[in-house]
Enzyme design. Structure first.
Site, PDB file in Angstrom:
ATOM      1  CB  THR A  93      14.525   9.847 -25.521  1.00 22.94           C
ATOM      2  OG1 THR A  93      13.187   9.922 -24.996  1.00 22.94           O
ATOM      3  CG2 THR A  93      15.044  11.168 -26.096  1.00 22.94           C
TER       4      THR A  93
ATOM      5  CD  GLU B  67       3.562   3.791 -15.323  1.00 23.14           C
ATOM      6  OE1 GLU B  67       3.208   4.928 -15.227  1.00 23.14           O
ATOM      7  OE2 GLU B  67       3.843   3.291 -16.467  1.00 23.14           O
TER       8      GLU B  67
ATOM      9  CG  ASP C 239       7.144   0.869 -23.204  1.00 21.94           C
ATOM     10  OD1 ASP C 239       7.045   0.492 -22.004  1.00 21.94           O
ATOM     11  OD2 ASP C 239       7.941   1.882 -23.631  1.00 21.94           O
ATOM     12  CG  HIS C 240       4.175   3.029 -21.703  1.00 25.32           C
ATOM     13  ND1 HIS C 240       3.833   3.266 -20.378  1.00 25.32           N
ATOM     14  CD2 HIS C 240       5.680   3.300 -21.701  1.00 25.32           C
ATOM     15  CE1 HIS C 240       4.863   3.850 -19.766  1.00 25.32           C
ATOM     16  NE2 HIS C 240       5.858   3.788 -20.392  1.00 25.32           N
TER      17      HIS C 240
ATOM     18  CG  HIS D  25       8.030   8.347 -20.534  1.00 26.84           C
ATOM     19  ND1 HIS D  25       6.886   8.374 -19.729  1.00 26.84           N
ATOM     20  CD2 HIS D  25       8.651   7.019 -20.570  1.00 26.84           C
ATOM     21  CE1 HIS D  25       6.712   7.219 -19.469  1.00 26.84           C
ATOM     22  NE2 HIS D  25       7.737   6.082 -19.883  1.00 26.84           N
TER      23      HIS D  25
END
Length: 280
Positions: free
Chosen positions: A228, A133, A81-82, A174
């Site tokens: 989260t 993205e 992720d990212h 986020h």
């Protein structure tokens, strides 16, 4: 079973639903999510943040995710992720990831395209899909949100990079929202149309109202990230144990409620995204 990104996203596209993508931080969060996926007969994505790779935590977590996915009776993709650069991408691939996100959204359009296209070409050689993205998805703590993703820019990005799926900014962020977000559902539909139906990704899935999530999925979201909420569920389970005067100090016993909380959260999100029963 361990599958690649394009396989699991293809399942969601064919079935017109969304794959829940859970970020994990330790073995216990992995256990809770895999148990939920098996129970609900749902395909899921398990994700790891690049900082865990950079801090060597991934050296311990990645083998656990790969082993759990390989043993599971449901499709599981293990996803970076990212990923901010080729360094994290390379390490993620070496440690077993079957999906990659290259996040070049902090750069200008041309640089983002250049970085993403290079990673797409690299991963294509080993049969792994890439998430890109366009439109930087920031934090709820940022002073201001960037401009929402442009359908025209998204179309150019997809055409020039060849990504498997695309993360977009449509009112999401986020972290835990200070007030309920308002997703731009019409923009999601417009991006899907402009890009020729690219599967879209909704980051910041923790805290988005259920009715908005369902509308976003109907408009073309095929992957929703949940990070989260995983942390909070784990913390709540730990707190519950700490407040128990009869708690055991044996760590494996101590962690049972934390695992159960993560599993319960995963079951809830699997139902929300329409993934339950899709692995049958």
């Amino acid at each position: 079973m361990l599958v690649n990104l394009q396989t699991i996203i293809g399942m969601a596209e064919e079935g017109n639903y969304c794959i829940p993508a859970f970020n994990v931080y330790n073995t216990e969060t992995v256990m809770g999510i895999v148990e939920a996926a098996e129970q609900e007969k749902a395909p899921v994505i398990i994700q790891i943040y690049p900082r865990l790779l950079n801090e060597e935590v991934g050296f311990y977590i990645c083998p656990a995710v790969v082993a759990a996915a390989q043993r599971a009776s449901v499709p599981i993709c293990f996803h970076l992720d990212h990923g901010p650069s080729e360094w994290e991408v390379t390490r993620a691939l070496r440690w077993g990831c079957t999906g990659i996100m290259l996040d070049g959204s902090v750069h200008d359009f041309e640089k983002n395209v250049e970085m993403t296209k290079h990673v797409v070409e690299t991963c294509k050689a080993i049969g792994i899909g890439v998430e890109g993205e366009i439109g930087h998805v920031g934090s709820v703590n940022d002073d201001a949100m960037d401009e929402f993703t442009s359908p025209e820019e998204a179309a150019a990005f997809v055409q020039q990079t060849g990504v498997t799926c695309l993360a977009v900014l449509v009112g999401n962020a986020h972290g835990h929202y200070k007030k309920p977000p308002k997703l731009d559902i019409a923009r999601i539909k417009a991006i899907r149309e402009a890009t020729g139906g690219i599967p879209l990704v909704l980051h910041g899935g923790s805290g988005i109202p259920d009715e908005q999530v369902k509308a976003a999925i109907a408009a073309g979201i095929r992957k929703m990230n949940i990070g989260t909420d995983v942390c909070c569920a784990f913390a709540e389970g730990t707190k519950e144990t700490l407040e128990d005067p009869n708690r055991s100090i044996a760590v494996d016993v101590f962690m049972k409620k934390a695992i159960a909380r993560v599993k319960a959260l995963a079951v809830e999100k699997i139902a929300l995204t329409g993934a339950a029963g899709r692995a049958e």
